[in-house]
Design a protein around this motif. Structure first.
Motif, short mmCIF file in Angstrom:
data_model
loop_
_atom_site.label_atom_id
_atom_site.label_comp_id
_atom_site.label_asym_id
_atom_site.label_seq_id
_atom_site.Cartn_x
_atom_site.Cartn_y
_atom_site.Cartn_z
N GLN A 417 0.80 -1.23 0.02
CA GLN A 417 -0.07 -0.09 -0.06
C GLN A 417 0.77 1.27 -0.04
OE1 GLN A 417 -2.67 0.32 3.10
NE2 GLN A 417 -4.23 1.68 2.00
N GLU A 495 -4.29 -2.02 -2.97
CA GLU A 495 -4.73 -0.45 -3.62
C GLU A 495 -3.89 -0.20 -4.85
OE1 GLU A 495 -7.50 0.48 -2.38
OE2 GLU A 495 -7.54 -0.16 -0.49
N GLU A 498 -4.91 3.42 -6.24
CA GLU A 498 -5.19 4.39 -5.22
C GLU A 498 -4.33 5.58 -5.47
OE1 GLU A 498 -4.60 3.44 -1.03
OE2 GLU A 498 -4.06 5.44 -0.72
N ASP A 501 -4.88 9.18 -10.99
CA ASP A 501 -6.17 9.87 -11.62
C ASP A 501 -6.64 8.80 -12.46
OD1 ASP A 501 -4.86 10.14 -14.56
OD2 ASP A 501 -3.45 10.81 -13.04
N ALA A 502 -7.95 9.28 -13.08
CA ALA A 502 -8.79 8.25 -13.96
C ALA A 502 -7.92 7.63 -15.14
CB ALA A 502 -9.91 8.76 -14.37
N HIS A 526 -10.23 -0.43 -3.39
CA HIS A 526 -11.57 0.28 -3.48
C HIS A 526 -12.06 0.57 -4.74
CE1 HIS A 526 -9.92 1.15 0.71
NE2 HIS A 526 -11.00 0.59 0.88
N ALA A 528 -13.78 0.38 -8.23
CA ALA A 528 -14.65 -0.28 -8.64
C ALA A 528 -14.28 -1.08 -9.99
CB ALA A 528 -15.93 0.63 -8.52
N GLY A 529 -13.69 -0.16 -10.77
CA GLY A 529 -13.26 -0.74 -12.11
C GLY A 529 -12.48 -1.95 -11.87
N GLY B 375 -7.74 16.90 -12.11
CA GLY B 375 -6.81 16.62 -13.08
C GLY B 375 -5.80 15.55 -13.01
N PRO B 376 -5.06 15.15 -14.15
CA PRO B 376 -4.51 14.05 -14.03
C PRO B 376 -3.19 14.20 -13.21
CG PRO B 376 -4.48 14.80 -16.55
CD PRO B 376 -5.22 15.70 -15.51
N SER B 377 -2.55 13.04 -12.69
CA SER B 377 -1.33 13.15 -11.85
C SER B 377 -0.24 13.97 -12.44
CB SER B 377 -0.84 12.07 -11.33
OG SER B 377 -1.33 10.86 -12.02
N LEU B 422 -2.93 17.81 4.31
CA LEU B 422 -2.12 17.49 2.86
C LEU B 422 -2.33 16.14 2.40
CD1 LEU B 422 1.46 18.82 4.38
CD2 LEU B 422 -0.13 19.86 2.81
N GLN B 423 -1.66 16.01 1.43
CA GLN B 423 -1.57 14.59 1.04
C GLN B 423 -0.64 13.71 1.85
OE1 GLN B 423 -1.05 14.37 -3.30
NE2 GLN B 423 -1.69 12.21 -3.61
N ALA B 507 -8.57 9.78 -0.43
CA ALA B 507 -7.69 8.79 -1.17
C ALA B 507 -7.65 7.42 -0.03
CB ALA B 507 -6.25 9.13 -1.45
N GLY B 508 -7.75 6.22 -0.57
CA GLY B 508 -7.39 5.35 0.43
C GLY B 508 -8.76 4.72 0.88
N HIS B 535 -9.11 13.17 -7.04
CA HIS B 535 -9.08 12.47 -8.43
C HIS B 535 -10.36 11.93 -8.71
CE1 HIS B 535 -8.20 9.50 -5.49
NE2 HIS B 535 -8.71 8.81 -6.47
N LEU B 573 -12.56 12.10 -18.34
CA LEU B 573 -12.38 11.43 -17.15
C LEU B 573 -13.42 11.01 -16.50
CD1 LEU B 573 -9.65 13.97 -15.89
CD2 LEU B 573 -8.87 11.88 -16.91
N ALA B 576 -14.76 7.75 -18.10
CA ALA B 576 -13.98 6.64 -17.47
C ALA B 576 -14.42 6.14 -16.20
CB ALA B 576 -12.23 7.02 -17.65
N GLU B 577 -14.55 7.23 -15.29
CA GLU B 577 -14.73 6.62 -13.92
C GLU B 577 -16.08 6.06 -13.79
OE1 GLU B 577 -13.40 9.43 -10.57
OE2 GLU B 577 -15.89 9.75 -10.43
N ALA B 580 -16.23 2.65 -14.76
CA ALA B 580 -15.65 1.64 -13.58
C ALA B 580 -16.90 1.60 -12.50
CB ALA B 580 -14.46 2.49 -13.20
#
Lengths: 557, 603
Positions: A417, A495, A498, A501-502, A526, A528-529, B375-377, B422-423, B507-508, B535, B573, B576-577, B580
């Motif tokens: 993870q 994960e 995780e 981005d998409a 987590h 789903a896809g 936005g994308p990473s 923060l992340q 996240a997570g 995201h 985006l 795509a989500e 899923a």
């Protein structure tokens, strides 16, 4: 626990026996030279005082001998310093290796419960604290017995009465030493505790500095750093007050004894019962008789940090290793968890509760469920990082308990993870554990996770500066390479999508979908896809498998 | 003089200013201690030599008292000296530690001078400890040698000039040439020792912190090998150090012996010639003998000085590193009341990067508005968060807070207003409760409970045997990823700043829980000013605006509903989500499989 000699440390000293013996021998040679030197000095001074005609010519042989003895003493002290360094170095390296290896063997689940900062401090600085113990204390302990005897014998040849007085007072020193030592030991241990805690506190604080700054607590934390240092100072000073007091007591004891000798020697000198040369020799030798014992006291205190560090070292080394066999892993087929129960210390409910799970070869299984349900622990059991309290792990119906965990892990690929990255290039990281992997395979693994052409990018320690998504994809490339090159037959993913981005997540899902059906894939997710693409979705809730559904549409033919 | 003042050692010594008087006291006591030892030797020599002439016992009485007094005084004075010295050193140390911490603070996370975590630990613990030797072992011995040396030489010259000169020569050689030789031999070892230690610590941290990854990949043995090779390097520097130590001790003994010999060579003919008597010779020789103790600690002192200087250089590198975001000299106060954020033409370019991380970004966050940043990473979301938190200086463009350019304000003031989660926020090795309260130490139980509930943490915490007092473990090791995430979210909600930044707060977490937590967050932050970096694109309908970043530029902006309706990155985006999500929500036959129902009577 005020043992002057920890038998476990003594056992370790066997590795350094030659060096310790050499240190003792050199110590004895020094004593011999000191005895000769004192004799020569007493003779020269006596003749100069009593014999007015004794000039340089008459005393020439004595002075020349004195010069030789002094040069010899210089050479021996030089050799002593070299030998002392040798004593500890071997033991330290051996213990360093055993500590790291034992910590590795205890496994990641044990390490997770330890304070990493403390263990690191122990392996690095903590072991250095053993130097005085092996290099100085241990040889000095032997010398403390031998040297006073040699000095007393020499003294008895010129003045038996003084030798008797000194011989009667010397035993008082160890008695006082033990009395004072009993008192300091515990305090030193506490002081070491605090030092280690301070080191751990620092590491934790530094890691959390960005978080502290966001919440405006960093400045306030400077105060907590200062307070921790102050607390350490106070406790250290308490220890030192007693430790130095013991040195004071011993010094006063020796001084008073020498004074006792000097007074009776002086009186006999006045009455003409003793020649000046003998009196001078006794005066020069008396302190030498007490010195080795006092030095043992000093070295004992200097080695206390080492003894406290040794306690920690042995506490780690004596932690029993999880049950594991050494047999090779043979066969293949279905991997089965049978009645697996895992309890963690400090938690009432088991994290995994009587779990049964069959993973057929080539199957794609998604582990879903709320955070903290036990998914990661389930993967730990499959990795054999954790030995369940009950239940078994089987491969093709055979119990894996008696087999070598490392041999088993050679068949497993894993995406943790929070992956740990090493300082080095991206390629080095992908090749972890497979240094000979062909560059083409590394390139294709990186391409598969959407990081093509990044092989030569340099990473800082633990990949500092990479985004969470980049880390994860890099670690996935690592796992894919293992499947590709090593032919790992079980891929465990914690994960995998995780913090992606998409678009990146889609790349990862595609990479996983392309895996050959020779590899069994278990993904805690987590996403789903990802779960949707699995053959089977296993739901973990509060340590139990509550659903084990097979998607009709997705069951492989 | 200015060069001396700029010397690292001098600058580090300046840190000891608060305990200067304690250090002086310790040095003074050291002079007394050694002085007593030398006097003791001289007086006992006189005592015996005089007694040999069989004078009346009464005439020796003063000397007998002197022997006892010097003996007792030496012990007592040494005791007090050692205590005073250690106390002063430890005081300087805890002060230096917090100085270093204070210097470190503005450098994190963006401005550390090229070093990893293991290396930082090494710096702080190791280099600060090396300074301890500076105060304990390097400062007093030169003072003692000079003071006692002058006294002993003066005394000897008075008795027999030639013997005094011999003593002076011997002391100068033992006190300067020997330490200089030691330093020369030791210098190379000292230069290699600290890097070798750093390597050992880095290798150990890697082997232990990365144990799981290494073990799983069969690379644990290789990591152990790296520790051992670092250990071997350290050993070889240790061997050079031992050679230097041996040289020091050998030369020391030799110099001491030669002084005694020289005094004898000067004194014996003088006695024969009747210039001095045998009693005086005994005193001279025994004083010279005792003077070995005077110069004995000097090589050690020189060594301590050298390694302390190396440590000082490294510490100052840290203390002198420029803050990536300097505070203005006269910071402007921020206006009162609800504040909004206005970002204009923001450009951030990392040194050496091909393209800017942010390239002309505009953002409006008026009070009460909630904006989502997607936005994308690698699109620049986290860089924007860093700039808003004043962790990074913009290359160009402006950030206004309540109409005031943030560059004219104190960073701490800015972060009092703009703050959040923060992340990868750190979980400290303390209790859950203390981790939460960090954000707001004065918070009451009700507020803590509310923040925890909004972050989806309350129920779990209640289920733990120790509740909020449960330890989180090292770096939150006893928590799952999701729990750690929720803990830092709760921390941000508890802090409740006027402008709340949330960087990937879900996240997570699994999809249902993430959506549930997001719903709670939205409810808890209604009416607040929020910038959410995420995201996950579902559930953004409640946001006033969604800003889509790609490669450092804003490519789309507007309410989520509108963005979904037009072609563009957001719609791609989002589709795509959704695909899923749809996959997972398909029904599957719920059959308790034969395997799971079989043994040991499972439910």
């Amino acid at each position: 626990m005020s043992r002057p000699l920890d038998p476990r440390l003594l056992r370790e000293a066997r590795g350094a026996r030659t060096a310790v013996v050499a240190a003792v021998v050199l110590g004895l040679v020094t004593t011999g030279l000191v005895l000769v030197q004192a004799g020569l000095l007493a003779r020269v001074l006596a003749r100069a005082l009593l014999d007015r005609d004794a000039g340089l010519a008459e005393l020439g042989p004595e002075l020349a001998a004195l010069a030789v003895v002094m040069a010899a003493r210089a050479a021996v002290s030089w050799a002593q310093a070299l030998v002392q360094a040798r004593c500890a170095a071997d033991v330290r390296s051996t213990l360093r290796r055993r500590l790291v290896r034992h910590a590795q063997a205890l496994g990641p689940s044990w390490l997770a419960g330890e304070r990493g900062g403390e263990l690191t401090a122990l392996v690095t600085r903590g072991l250095d604290a053993l130097d005085p113990w092996f290099g100085r204390y241990l040889p000095q302990l032997v010398l403390a017995v031998l040297v006073p005897i040699a000095v007393l014998v020499r003294m008895a040849t010129v003045d038996p009465l003084s030798a008797l007085v000194v011989g009667l007072t010397i035993p008082l020193i160890p008695v006082f030493m033990v009395l004072v030592g009993l008192h300091t030991q515990q305090r030193t241990e506490r002081s070491y505790d605090r030092m280690a805690a301070l080191s751990g506190h620092f590491l934790d604080s530094m890691r959390g500095l960005p978080t502290l700054r966001v919440h405006g607590r960093a400045a306030g934390h400077a105060g907590s750093v200062r307070r921790a240092g102050e607390a350490l100072r106070r406790s250290t000073m308490q220890t030192l007050r007693v430790a130095f007091l013991s040195a004071l007591v011993l010094e006063l004891l020796a001084t008073l004894s020498v004074a006792l000798v000097a007074v009776q020697v002086g009186l006999r000198l006045v009455h003409g019962d003793l020649p000046y040369e003998s009196a001078l020799l006794v005066l020069l030798l008396a302190p030498e008789a007490y010195l080795p014992l006092r030095r043992v006291g000093a070295e004992h205190h200097a080695s206390q940090d080492g003894a406290a560090a040794a306690e920690r070292v042995f506490a780690v080394l004596e932690t029993p290793l999880p049950a594991a066999g050494a047999a090779p892993v043979t066969g293949g087929g279905t991997t089965t968890l049978e009645g697996v129960t895992v309890r963690l210390p400090g938690r009432d409910a088991p994290v995994l509760d009587d779990v049964h799970l069959e993973l057929r070869r080539g199957e794609r299984v998604a582990l879903v469920g709320p955070s903290g349900a036990g998914k990661s622990v389930l993967l730990d059991v499959l990795l054999r990082f954790r030995v369940p309290q009950q239940g078994r792990l089987l491969l093709g119906g055979d119990d894996l308990g008696a087999t070598d965990p490392r041999a088993w892990r050679a068949r497993v690929a894993w995406l943790p993870q929070s992956p740990h990255l090493l300082a080095g290039t991206v390629a080095d990281n992908v090749r972890l554990g497979l240094p000979a992997a062909p560059p083409a395979a590394v390139a294709s693994a990186l391409a598969a996770v959407g990081l093509p052409g990044t092989e030569d990018v340099q990473l800082a320690e633990d990949g500092a500066g990479l985004s969470a998504g980049q880390r994860r994809r890099l670690a996935l490339a690592r796992a894919l390479l293992r499947v590709e090159v090593l032919g790992a037959s079980l891929l465990l993913l914690d994960e995998p999508t995780e913090s992606l981005d998409a678009a990146s997540a889609a790349v990862v899902r595609a990479a996983l979908a392309d895996l050959p059906r020779t590899v069994t894939v278990v993904a805690a997710t987590h996403d789903a896809g990802l779960a949707g693409a699995a053959d089977r979705i296993v739901r973990v809730d509060a340590g139990r498998l509550v659903e084990d559904g097979v998607r009709a549409a997705a069951v492989p033919a | 003089m200015t060069r001396l003042r700029r010397d690292p050692l001098w600058r580090v010594l300046a840190l000891a200013a608060p305990v200067r008087s304690r250090l002086l006291l310790a040095a003074l006591l050291a002079v007394v201690t050694v002085g007593c030892a030398v006097a003791l030797a001289g007086v006992s020599g006189w005592l015996l030599a005089t007694a040999a002439g069989q004078p009346p016992v009464r005439s020796l009485a003063v000397a007998v008292v002197g022997v006892r007094a010097f003996g007792l005084a030496r012990g007592v004075s040494r005791y007090v000296e050692r205590l005073a010295g250690h106390d002063a050193a430890l005081r300087v140390l805890s002060g230096t530690r917090s100085d270093v911490w204070t210097a470190l603070e503005p450098l994190v996370p963006a401005g550390l001078p090229g070093s990893g975590r293991g290396d930082l630990l090494e710096r702080l613990v190791g280099d600060v400890d090396a300074l301890q030797d500076l105060y304990l072992r390097a400062l007093a011995p030169p003072v003692v040698s000079a003071a006692i040396g002058v006294l002993a030489v003066g005394f000897s010259v008075w008795l027999l000039p030639f013997a005094g000169l011999a003593l002076a020569l011997g002391l100068v050689v033992a006190g300067t040439a020997v330490p200089a030789a030691v330093v020369l031999v030791d210098r190379r070892a000292a230069r290699h020792r600290a890097p070798a230690r750093s390597r050992l610590t880095a290798a150990t941290v890697e082997a232990l912190a990365g144990a799981a990854d290494l073990e799983a990949h069969g690379a644990a043995d290789a990591a152990l090998e790296r520790v051992l090779s670092a250990d071997e390097q350290l050993r070889s520097t240790g061997r050079s150090a031992a050679r230097a130590a041996g040289l020091a001790e050998g030369l020391q003994v030799l110099a001491g012996g030669l002084v005694v010999l020289a005094v004898l060579l000067a004194g014996v003919p003088a006695v024969a010639a009747g210039t001095v008597d045998g009693v005086t010779l005994a005193v001279l020789v025994l004083v010279a003998w005792a003077c070995q103790e005077v110069t004995a600690p000097l090589p050690d002192a020189a060594r301590a000085l050298v390694s302390a200087r190396a440590a000082a250089v490294r510490l100052l590198e840290l203390l002198d590193a420029p803050a990536p975001v300097p505070d203005p000299l006269a910071p402007r106060p921020l206006p009162e009341g609800p504040l909004g954020v206005v970002v204009r033409e923001l450009v951030v370019r990392y040194p050496g990067a091909a393209r800017p991380a942010l390239d002309g970004v505009d953002l409006d966050l008026p009070p009460g508005r909630r904006v989502a940043l997607v936005g994308p990473s690698g699109s620049g979301k986290s860089t924007l968060v860093d700039v808003l938190l004043r962790f990074r200086e913009p290359t160009s463009g402006s950030v206004l807070l309540g109409g005031v350019d943030v560059r004219t304000c104190a960073q701490d003031d800015v972060r009092r207003v703009v703050s959040g989660c923060l992340q990868g926020a750190h979980v400290f090795a303390t209790t859950l409760h203390d981790n939460l309260l960090l954000a707001r130490p004065a918070a009451g139980a009700v507020e803590v409970e509310a923040a925890a509930r909004a972050a989806g943490l309350a129920e779990w915490a209640r289920s733990l045997p120790q509740g909020w007092q449960t330890p989180a473990g090292e770096a939150g090791a006893l928590l799952s990823g999701g729990q750690a995430q929720r803990l830092s979210l709760a921390r941000a909600l508890l802090a409740d700043p006027p402008v709340l930044l949330l960087d990937e707060p879900t996240a997570g977490l699994d999809r249902e829980l993430a959506d549930a937590v997001m719903a709670d967050v939205l409810r808890a932050t209604r009416g607040h000013t929020v910038l959410l970096v995420t995201h996950r694109l579902a559930g953004l309908d409640e946001f006033d605006e969604v800003v889509v970043l790609d490669a450092g530029r804003v490519v789309q902006r507007g309410p989520a509903r509108e963005l979904r309706a037009v072609p563009g990155l957001f719609r791609e985006l989002h589709q795509a989500e959704q695909a899923a999500d749809a996959l997972l929500s398909l029904p599957w036959p719920q059959r308790p499989s034969a395997r799971t129902a079989e043994p040991q009577g499972r439910r």
